[in-house]
Design an enzyme around this catalytic site. Structure first.
Site, PDB file in Angstrom:
ATOM      1  CG  HIS A 124     -15.408  -1.664  -3.515  1.00 42.11           C
ATOM      2  ND1 HIS A 124     -16.597  -0.989  -3.659  1.00 42.11           N
ATOM      3  CD2 HIS A 124     -15.343  -2.029  -2.223  1.00 42.11           C
ATOM      4  CE1 HIS A 124     -17.215  -0.958  -2.486  1.00 42.11           C
ATOM      5  NE2 HIS A 124     -16.490  -1.569  -1.601  1.00 42.11           N
ATOM      6  CG  ASP A 201     -11.450   2.581  -5.356  1.00 45.88           C
ATOM      7  OD1 ASP A 201     -12.265   1.642  -5.394  1.00 45.88           O
ATOM      8  OD2 ASP A 201     -11.193   3.222  -4.314  1.00 45.88           O
ATOM      9  CD  GLN A 204      -9.713  -0.267   2.065  1.00 47.99           C
ATOM     10  OE1 GLN A 204      -8.929  -0.061   2.987  1.00 47.99           O
ATOM     11  NE2 GLN A 204     -10.989  -0.475   2.276  1.00 47.99           N
ATOM     12  CE  LYS A 227     -13.635   2.614   2.596  1.00 47.61           C
ATOM     13  NZ  LYS A 227     -14.309   1.546   3.348  1.00 47.61           N
ATOM     14  CB  CYS A 366     -18.215  -4.242  -1.807  1.00 44.05           C
ATOM     15  SG  CYS A 366     -19.269  -3.751  -0.471  1.00 44.05           S
TER      16      CYS A 366
END
Ligand SMILES: Cc1ncc(COP(=O)(O)O)c(CN[C@@H](CS)C(=O)O)c1O
Length: 408
Positions: A124, A201, A204, A227, A366
């Site tokens: 991302h 990261d 998600q 999220k 992104c």
């Protein structure tokens, strides 16, 4: 364990009753941001109605109540991802800021010519652009682990690219475009074999699957409250205590200090050293409420429910041979499906399905370099969460069919 009771859960999200000119909302853009249950919203109003005050060592009762709630929110978030404690959890605005914190507070001071940062082609922009720009400022180089045809990381290439010149590996845990879940524990082993740090990261992954940062053995991990049923404006950076301890502060000012003279400053203990000025107090408290909500629903239950919906969407969308779905097969992905339809631009598709109440994302998500690799200027993306249903997947597929008719 009993499956997720979707209808009971949907009651907790008033927004899911929205209609547009009589057409019910079908919200399938959860990878962009999730919806917020009443108890999380109420935790914010409770704060402002009952104990709004500035935090950190206030003398009066309100400040003590607010300080305890804000500080304990760090404990709740730490437990959620298996961190040792609050000293390893810095509240940031979001995942992007968490990435920038490490890139500036560590990268700017530690990287130099000859050093390498290894990323992946599926990163991302939050990590890709950040490390790319820090590399430019420091003379370091970025290297990119390529993806295979089915959207997985080429691990043979990873073993070639991570060398003794590598100082940081920054890898997305679950891709927001491909749905690929990367072998981050293996990558951590490889990084550590070369004395490199690894930043995972988790934007998600944390909302959708059980995460244990000690099992992964990552040095940093970041994710965002919005999220995972929390508010915007708050996220978390996890860092191993000894690494955060050795790191320079990122922002200077009040609260991040212990003692200030005209000559110099002694900085505060962790994590407050990295939280300068008045923090986002209500958001931090609501972040913890969202974590408790996810835990009450059951993260494994959420995972099974959402990934089942993504697999169902994958199967249903694949009923037509004009559809290209990016990433691995239906049973090996995080709960999203990015796709294109021959002869139909993703933006046109998204705007038509929107006429049927269906909210999906269209664009580059992104991940522009990844779309270049995929040979697609944009893609449409449906992403699922605990309150979505198979009927909503059917509504998506029917709306896509309508778009197909219009543009056929
Ligand atoms: C893998 C990954 N990494 C970082 C981020 C940034 O999260 P922030 O809370 O905006 O800082 C995101 C957020 N991706 C949104 C907005 S582009 C999407 O629609 O996919 C992400 O998916």
């Amino acid at each position: 364990s009993a499956p997720l009771d979707v209808s009971a859960r949907r009651e907790e999200f008033p927004i899911l009753d929205r209609e547009f000119d009589g057409t019910p909302l079908v919200y399938l853009d959860n990878a962009a941001t999730s919806q917020t249950p009443k108890r999380v919203v109420e935790s914010i109003t409770d704060y402002y109605y009952e104990y709004n005050a500035n935090v950190h060592r206030g003398i009066h009762n309100l400040s003590q109540e607010a300080s305890i709630a804000y500080e304990e929110a760090h404990d709740t978030v730490a437990d959620f991802i298996g961190a040792a404690g609050r000293e390893e959890i810095v509240f940031t605005k979001n995942t992007t800021e968490a990435m920038n914190l490490v890139a500036y507070a560590w990268g700017l001071n530690e990287l130099g010519p000859g050093d390498e940062v290894v990323l992946t082609e599926m990163e991302h922009h939050a990590s890709l652009v950040t490390w790319q720009q820090i590399a430019k400022k420091t003379g370091a180089e970025c290297r990119y682990i390529p993806i295979t045809d089915d959207g997985r990381l080429d691990m043979d290439a990873a073993r070639e690219l991570i060398t003794d010149d590598t100082k940081m590996v920054s890898v997305v845990h679950a891709s927001n475009t491909l749905g690929t879940v990367n072998p981050v524990a293996t990558l951590a082993d490889i990084a550590h074999d070369h004395d490199s740090y690894i930043f995972v990261d988790g934007a998600q992954s944390a909302p959708h699957m059980a995460v244990d940062v000690q099992d992964i053995d990552c040095d940093f991990f970041a994710f965002s409250a919005h999220k995972m049923c929390g508010p915007t404006g708050i996220g978390a950076l996890y860092g191993k205590e000894e690494i955060l301890d050795a790191m320079e502060p990122y922002l200077y000012g009040g609260d991040m200090i212990l003692k200030v003279t005209f000559e110099d400053t002694d900085f505060n203990e962790l994590p407050w050293k990295f939280e300068a000025g008045t923090p986002s107090i209500s958001e931090g408290i609501a972040f913890a409420e969202a974590v408790e909500y996810i835990e009450d629903v059951g993260i494994d239950r959420i995972h099974d429910h959402s990934t089942d919906l993504a697999a169902y969407a994958y199967e249903r969308l694949s009923e037509h041979d004009d559809v290209e779905i990016y990433g691995p097969g239906p049973d090996e992905r995080s709960p999203l499906v990015a796709f294109n339809i021959d002869g139909l631009h993703a933006h046109d598709l998204a705007s038509i399905v929107n006429d049927y109440g269906v909210a999906i994302r269209a664009g580059d998500h992104c991940t522009q370099p990844l779309h270049d690799v995929l040979g697609a200027s944009a893609s449409a993306r449906a992403s699922f969460y605990l309150y979505n249903t198979r009927e909503e997947v059917d509504a998506l597929v029917e709306a896509v069919d309508e778009a197909r008719q219009i543009f056929a």
